[in-house]
Scaffold this motif. Structure first.
Motif, mmCIF file in Angstrom:
data_model
loop_
_atom_site.group_PDB
_atom_site.id
_atom_site.type_symbol
_atom_site.label_atom_id
_atom_site.label_comp_id
_atom_site.label_asym_id
_atom_site.label_seq_id
_atom_site.Cartn_x
_atom_site.Cartn_y
_atom_site.Cartn_z
ATOM 1 N N GLN A 124 -12.435 3.987 8.818
ATOM 2 C CA GLN A 124 -12.379 3.950 7.356
ATOM 3 C C GLN A 124 -12.399 5.353 6.769
ATOM 4 N N THR A 125 -13.185 6.231 7.372
ATOM 5 C CA THR A 125 -13.224 7.628 6.925
ATOM 6 C C THR A 125 -11.867 8.293 7.124
ATOM 7 N N ALA A 126 -11.256 8.031 8.270
ATOM 8 C CA ALA A 126 -9.940 8.600 8.561
ATOM 9 C C ALA A 126 -8.886 8.059 7.603
ATOM 10 N N LEU A 127 -8.977 6.778 7.254
ATOM 11 C CA LEU A 127 -8.041 6.196 6.293
ATOM 12 C C LEU A 127 -8.098 6.910 4.957
ATOM 13 N N LYS A 128 -9.298 7.246 4.524
ATOM 14 C CA LYS A 128 -9.461 7.947 3.250
ATOM 15 C C LYS A 128 -8.841 9.342 3.327
ATOM 16 N N GLU A 129 -9.004 10.003 4.459
ATOM 17 C CA GLU A 129 -8.435 11.339 4.617
ATOM 18 C C GLU A 129 -6.917 11.318 4.511
ATOM 19 N N VAL A 130 -6.281 10.385 5.194
ATOM 20 C CA VAL A 130 -4.819 10.346 5.158
ATOM 21 C C VAL A 130 -4.326 9.873 3.786
ATOM 22 N N ALA A 131 -5.091 9.007 3.123
ATOM 23 C CA ALA A 131 -4.722 8.560 1.780
ATOM 24 C C ALA A 131 -4.772 9.735 0.807
ATOM 25 N N ASP A 132 -5.777 10.588 0.953
ATOM 26 C CA ASP A 132 -5.889 11.773 0.096
ATOM 27 C C ASP A 132 -4.734 12.736 0.319
ATOM 28 N N ALA A 133 -4.140 12.666 1.506
ATOM 29 C CA ALA A 133 -3.003 13.535 1.827
ATOM 30 C C ALA A 133 -1.665 12.903 1.446
ATOM 31 N N GLY A 134 -1.708 11.727 0.814
ATOM 32 C CA GLY A 134 -0.481 11.091 0.331
ATOM 33 C C GLY A 134 0.106 10.027 1.231
ATOM 34 N N VAL B 296 0.093 6.262 2.757
ATOM 35 C CA VAL B 296 -0.360 4.902 2.464
ATOM 36 C C VAL B 296 -0.148 4.039 3.701
ATOM 37 N N GLU B 297 -1.179 3.307 4.091
ATOM 38 C CA GLU B 297 -1.028 2.397 5.226
ATOM 39 C C GLU B 297 -0.057 1.289 4.827
ATOM 40 N N ILE B 298 0.964 1.083 5.613
ATOM 41 C CA ILE B 298 2.015 0.169 5.181
ATOM 42 C C ILE B 298 1.904 -1.227 5.796
ATOM 43 N N LEU B 299 0.983 -1.401 6.706
ATOM 44 C CA LEU B 299 0.726 -2.718 7.253
ATOM 45 C C LEU B 299 -0.777 -2.875 7.415
ATOM 46 N N THR B 300 -1.250 -4.109 7.412
ATOM 47 C CA THR B 300 -2.660 -4.301 7.693
ATOM 48 C C THR B 300 -2.924 -3.899 9.139
ATOM 49 N N GLN C 209 -1.744 -1.285 20.743
ATOM 50 C CA GLN C 209 -2.313 -1.162 19.396
ATOM 51 C C GLN C 209 -1.596 -0.031 18.687
ATOM 52 N N GLY C 210 -1.237 -0.236 17.440
ATOM 53 C CA GLY C 210 -0.543 0.792 16.686
ATOM 54 C C GLY C 210 -0.904 0.723 15.214
ATOM 55 N N ILE C 211 -0.598 1.798 14.501
ATOM 56 C CA ILE C 211 -0.860 1.849 13.074
ATOM 57 C C ILE C 211 0.271 2.616 12.409
ATOM 58 N N ALA C 212 0.593 2.282 11.158
ATOM 59 C CA ALA C 212 1.741 2.898 10.486
ATOM 60 C C ALA C 212 1.390 3.309 9.064
ATOM 61 N N PHE C 213 2.033 4.396 8.604
ATOM 62 C CA PHE C 213 1.801 4.927 7.262
ATOM 63 C C PHE C 213 3.130 5.366 6.646
ATOM 64 N N TYR C 214 3.139 5.420 5.319
ATOM 65 C CA TYR C 214 4.333 5.890 4.603
ATOM 66 C C TYR C 214 3.924 6.914 3.563
ATOM 67 N N ASN C 215 4.746 7.966 3.434
ATOM 68 C CA ASN C 215 4.514 9.014 2.440
ATOM 69 C C ASN C 215 5.680 9.031 1.460
ATOM 70 N N LYS D 269 6.337 11.054 -1.045
ATOM 71 C CA LYS D 269 6.887 12.381 -1.341
ATOM 72 C C LYS D 269 7.865 12.845 -0.278
ATOM 73 N N THR D 270 7.554 12.590 0.963
ATOM 74 C CA THR D 270 8.427 13.039 2.049
ATOM 75 C C THR D 270 9.413 11.969 2.505
ATOM 76 N N ASN D 271 9.222 10.742 2.031
ATOM 77 C CA ASN D 271 10.035 9.593 2.440
ATOM 78 C C ASN D 271 10.044 9.450 3.958
ATOM 79 N N GLN D 272 8.852 9.551 4.540
ATOM 80 C CA GLN D 272 8.680 9.418 5.976
ATOM 81 C C GLN D 272 7.662 8.333 6.300
ATOM 82 N N ALA D 273 7.926 7.623 7.367
ATOM 83 C CA ALA D 273 6.954 6.682 7.901
ATOM 84 C C ALA D 273 6.531 7.194 9.270
ATOM 85 N N VAL D 274 5.254 7.048 9.580
ATOM 86 C CA VAL D 274 4.741 7.428 10.892
ATOM 87 C C VAL D 274 4.190 6.195 11.585
ATOM 88 N N ILE D 275 4.606 5.991 12.822
ATOM 89 C CA ILE D 275 4.052 4.921 13.651
ATOM 90 C C ILE D 275 3.297 5.588 14.791
#
Length: 211
Positions: free
Chosen positions: A26-36, A38-42, A53-59, A61-67
């Motif tokens: 949860q702490t890590a989620l807040k850090e990445v959210a502060d950096a722009g 957004v977690e794109i899946l539950t 196990q995997g996790i994904a985010f979308y930014n 500003k950069t129009n990038q998704a990270v898996i």
């Protein structure tokens, strides 16, 4: 690169409230959210099998998704997944990695981000999964439409049958001189990047610190 290392580290966390490391997650989620980002899946959507196990985010500003794909952590990973990789075979986790990629792609299209770039990342086994997905996406165009690249850490590479000879994939692997696998004969540089995957054209950059 540091951000992708962070995402790769997050993929090892406990995504569910019952996990012992859930607070750290949860702490890590807040850090990445502060950096722009957004977690794109539950988080549960990325727990597809005991092997993956995997996790994904979308930014925006950069129009990038990270898996970010988790590396070896469970008993199954060490005894089954890693054993498959060691003999040049695809671990079954690869199947779930591509399923997770497909679900992220569907989310991006649903949010009208069809021009986004997807960055696959992960450490060790997670890096192998990232490389596998990137190669599959490139080999199966136009089935897969997203521009996809891989930035991995101490990834062992993928099986020869997964690559097209002479094709250069958009992938780079950062590998540590002090990572334990480099001192193990079966995971020597020659076996990992020349004998097992001789045709897999990816850049390997060695660094002098643990990843």
């Amino acid at each position: 690169i540091a951000a992708l290392e962070f995402f790769s580290s997050m993929s090892y966390d406990d995504f569910l409230p019952t996990g012992k490391n859930y607070t750290a997650f949860q702490t890590a989620l807040k850090e990445v959210a502060d950096a722009g980002w957004v977690e794109i899946l539950t988080p549960q959507d990325g727990i597809l099998d005991e092997s993956y196990q995997g996790i994904a985010f979308y930014n925006t500003k950069t129009n990038q998704a990270v898996i970010a794909n988790r590396g070896s952590q469970s008993k199954y990973n060490f005894l089954v997944s890693d054993a498959a990789v060691a003999i040049g075979k695809d671990p079954d986790a690869d199947t779930f990695a591509i399923k997770f990629y497909d679900s992220v792609s569907a989310w991006l299209r649903g949010q009208l981000h069809s021009d986004a770039t997807i960055i696959e990342t992960g450490h060790s086994l997670g890096g192998q999964e990232a490389d596998y997905v990137t190669a599959k996406v490139d080999n199966d165009k136009p089935t897969y439409s997203f521009n996809t690249i891989a930035v991995t850490f101490d990834a062992p590479g993928i099986a020869k049958e997964d690559v097209t000879p002479g094709v250069y994939y958009n992938a780079v692997n950062f590998s540590s001189y002090v990572e334990w696998v480099h001192s193990a004969p079966i995971f020597s540089y020659q076996i990992r990047f020349q004998a097992r995957i001789k045709n897999y054209a990816t850049q390997v950059i060695f660094v002098e610190r643990p990843l």
